[in-house]
Scaffold this active site. Structure first.
Site, short mmCIF file in Angstrom:
data_model
loop_
_atom_site.label_atom_id
_atom_site.label_comp_id
_atom_site.label_asym_id
_atom_site.label_seq_id
_atom_site.Cartn_x
_atom_site.Cartn_y
_atom_site.Cartn_z
N CYS A 148 -25.18 -20.04 32.55
CA CYS A 148 -26.29 -19.21 32.05
C CYS A 148 -27.12 -18.58 33.18
O CYS A 148 -27.77 -17.55 32.97
CB CYS A 148 -27.17 -20.04 31.13
SG CYS A 148 -27.52 -21.70 31.73
N HIS A 241 -33.89 -17.53 31.53
CA HIS A 241 -33.87 -17.87 32.95
C HIS A 241 -34.35 -16.65 33.77
O HIS A 241 -33.78 -15.55 33.64
CB HIS A 241 -32.45 -18.23 33.40
CG HIS A 241 -31.92 -19.52 32.82
ND1 HIS A 241 -32.69 -20.39 32.07
CD2 HIS A 241 -30.70 -20.10 32.91
CE1 HIS A 241 -31.95 -21.45 31.73
NE2 HIS A 241 -30.73 -21.28 32.22
N1 LIG Z 1 -27.81 -24.64 26.91
C1 LIG Z 1 -27.44 -23.59 27.64
O1 LIG Z 1 -28.27 -22.69 27.94
C2 LIG Z 1 -26.01 -23.45 28.12
C3 LIG Z 1 -25.66 -22.25 28.71
C4 LIG Z 1 -24.34 -22.06 29.16
C5 LIG Z 1 -23.43 -23.06 29.01
N2 LIG Z 1 -23.79 -24.25 28.43
C6 LIG Z 1 -22.73 -25.25 28.28
O2 LIG Z 1 -22.37 -25.31 26.89
C7 LIG Z 1 -22.04 -26.66 26.53
C8 LIG Z 1 -22.96 -27.11 25.41
O3 LIG Z 1 -24.31 -27.08 25.86
P1 LIG Z 1 -25.54 -27.42 24.91
O4 LIG Z 1 -26.73 -27.02 25.66
O5 LIG Z 1 -25.30 -26.86 23.55
O6 LIG Z 1 -25.42 -29.04 24.85
P2 LIG Z 1 -25.93 -30.04 23.72
O7 LIG Z 1 -27.11 -29.49 22.99
O8 LIG Z 1 -26.06 -31.35 24.39
O9 LIG Z 1 -24.68 -30.10 22.67
C9 LIG Z 1 -23.48 -30.76 23.00
C10 LIG Z 1 -22.47 -30.69 21.85
O10 LIG Z 1 -21.30 -31.45 22.24
C11 LIG Z 1 -21.02 -32.42 21.19
N3 LIG Z 1 -20.47 -33.65 21.79
C12 LIG Z 1 -21.08 -34.53 22.60
N4 LIG Z 1 -20.25 -35.55 22.91
C13 LIG Z 1 -19.09 -35.31 22.25
C14 LIG Z 1 -17.85 -36.01 22.14
N5 LIG Z 1 -17.64 -37.17 22.78
N6 LIG Z 1 -16.87 -35.45 21.39
C15 LIG Z 1 -17.06 -34.28 20.72
N7 LIG Z 1 -18.24 -33.58 20.77
C16 LIG Z 1 -19.23 -34.09 21.54
C17 LIG Z 1 -22.35 -32.70 20.54
O11 LIG Z 1 -22.14 -33.23 19.23
P3 LIG Z 1 -23.14 -34.34 18.59
O12 LIG Z 1 -24.37 -33.60 18.12
O13 LIG Z 1 -22.34 -34.86 17.45
O14 LIG Z 1 -23.43 -35.35 19.63
C18 LIG Z 1 -22.96 -31.28 20.52
O15 LIG Z 1 -22.42 -30.56 19.44
C19 LIG Z 1 -22.18 -27.51 27.80
O16 LIG Z 1 -20.92 -27.63 28.40
C20 LIG Z 1 -23.13 -26.69 28.66
O17 LIG Z 1 -22.96 -26.92 30.03
C21 LIG Z 1 -25.05 -24.45 27.97
#
Ligand SMILES: NC(=O)c1ccc[n+]([C@@H]2O[C@H](COP(=O)([O-])OP(=O)(O)OC[C@H]3O[C@@H](n4cnc5c(N)ncnc54)[C@H](OP(=O)(O)O)[C@@H]3O)[C@@H](O)[C@H]2O)c1
Length: 349
Positions: A148, A241
């Site tokens: 991001c 950001h």
């Molecule tokens: N936030 C940002 O601005 C952003 C920007 C670019 C990229 N990203 C990337 O995008 C991805 C998601 O980010 P996020 O911010 O959305 O994170 P998040 O809010 O922590 O969400 C994580 C997701 O992964 C699932 N998960 C966790 N453990 C798991 C497992 N063992 N098996 C299957 N599913 C699992 C969670 O499901 P449960 O709810 O069931 O636990 C949830 O749906 C990450 O790799 C992050 O680095 C994020």
């Protein structure tokens, strides 16, 4: 046109929720399948997901059952926004089983045969999936969008690189808390504070920028040769950001040349009229105190990079401020635009 059925891996997280929201009424894609961790699997989405967006949860998603992240019954096209700890293996398993995985996570971004895409910047890198399928003997594929923090930086640098050549880049970020997922950074750590460290973030920005601005030839990417130094900080902002950037170019350019280059910048998504493409990928603000996340983060539905405060730099040549929405242009909207480019270019037929 009959809509293409799609699913989301990691549908309950911050990025997953954005994807659910952006897919509501999408003209090409229809959300049919959701998956997350064991904790959420087996529940309807409305029960499994702690919805954190200001817009209501789309009605069509509320009753969809959340599944485990196992290939088998999912649609062919999957958006992936999984926790980094599991993303690498799960994405690989789905691609090996024939799914097209459009991923947000960092796990495969720097793999030599995986496209890392910003459709306005390097749409031609999509062709790398041919090498990927051949080398891995997969029916499916993985395509990724950048971190991001990388997106706003590279979007603002790409037209300058094309016109004048990039030599050196220094970037200091002020990153929103939603970038850390949910629940993210504890309130007691971030309230009234700035945290000058985000695990692996600086390394990601530096290497991803060089891959994105590299050239595709003979089935591989030759990385850009400019140098980038990134300082990444977490600040108490909800979304968006902000980045302070200093740049040195290879050929001479005035401040007017740079502003004009940004204002004129249009690319493949705009030419193809992709549904999520911003009309203006780069929006230039003239006020001396903009862009600000509070006022500018939703520009072009969160899909534009907003730049301003362009001025001379006494260390490099010039400096400016850039802003982009981390969960839209930096994640869910980026993945959606990648999938739209893939559809428009026949990669999903
Ligand atoms: N936030 C940002 O601005 C952003 C920007 C670019 C990229 N990203 C990337 O995008 C991805 C998601 O980010 P996020 O911010 O959305 O994170 P998040 O809010 O922590 O969400 C994580 C997701 O992964 C699932 N998960 C966790 N453990 C798991 C497992 N063992 N098996 C299957 N599913 C699992 C969670 O499901 P449960 O709810 O069931 O636990 C949830 O749906 C990450 O790799 C992050 O680095 C994020």
């Amino acid at each position: 046109m009959k809509k293409l059925e799609v699913g989301i891996l990691g549908a309950t997280g911050m990025v997953g929720q954005r994807l659910v929201s952006l897919l509501e009424n999408h003209p090409w894609f229809e959300l049919k399948w959701l998956a997350a961790s064991d904790k959420s699997a087996g529940k309807p989405y409305a029960e499994a997901c702690h919805w954190r967006l200001r817009v209501p949860m789309p009605k069509a998603a509320r009753d969809l059952m959340v599944h485990e992240c196992q290939p088998g019954h999912a649609p062919q096209l999957l958006f992936a926004s999984l926790d980094a700890k599991v993303a690498g293996t799960v994405e690989r398993d789905f691609a090996r089983s024939g799914h097209v995985v459009v991923s947000n996570s960092s796990s495969h971004r720097m793999d030599a045969d995986v496209p890392l895409l910003i459709p306005e910047v390097n749409p031609d890198h999509l062709a790398l999936v041919r090498t990927q399928r051949q080398q891995r003997n997969w029916k499916g594929m993985i395509v990724t969008n950048p971190n991001c923090t990388t997106v706003g930086l590279v979007m603002s640098l790409a037209p300058l690189d094309r016109a004048f050549g990039l030599e050196k880049v220094l970037m200091t970020s002020l990153q929103a808390v939603s970038g850390a997922g949910y629940p993210g950074v504890p309130a007691l750590d971030i309230l009234g504070n700035v945290i000058p460290y985000i695990h692996n973030e600086e390394e990601k920005v530096e290497s991803e920028a060089q891959k994105l601005l590299g050239k595709l030839a003979d089935g591989r990417i030759k990385a850009g040769t400019f140098v980038v130094s990134a300082h990444c900080n977490r600040v108490l902002v909800e979304d968006g950001h902000t980045e302070s950037v200093s740049v040195a170019l290879k050929s001479k350019a005035s401040l007017e040349d740079i502003t004009e280059t940004w204002r004129k910048f249009r690319s493949v998504p705009q030419e193809l009229g992709l549904p999520s493409a911003p009309q203006h990928p780069i929006v230039v603000r003239d006020e001396n105190d903009r862009p600000q996340p509070k006022f500018d983060v939703e520009t072009e539905r969160g899909m534009a990079t907003v730049v301003g405060r362009l001025r001379p730099c006494s260390v490099l040549q010039f400096k400016y401020t850039a802003l982009s929405h981390n969960t839209i242009r930096g994640a869910a909207g980026a993945a959606l635009l990648n999938a739209e480019l893939m559809k428009a270019e026949g990669y999903l037929d």
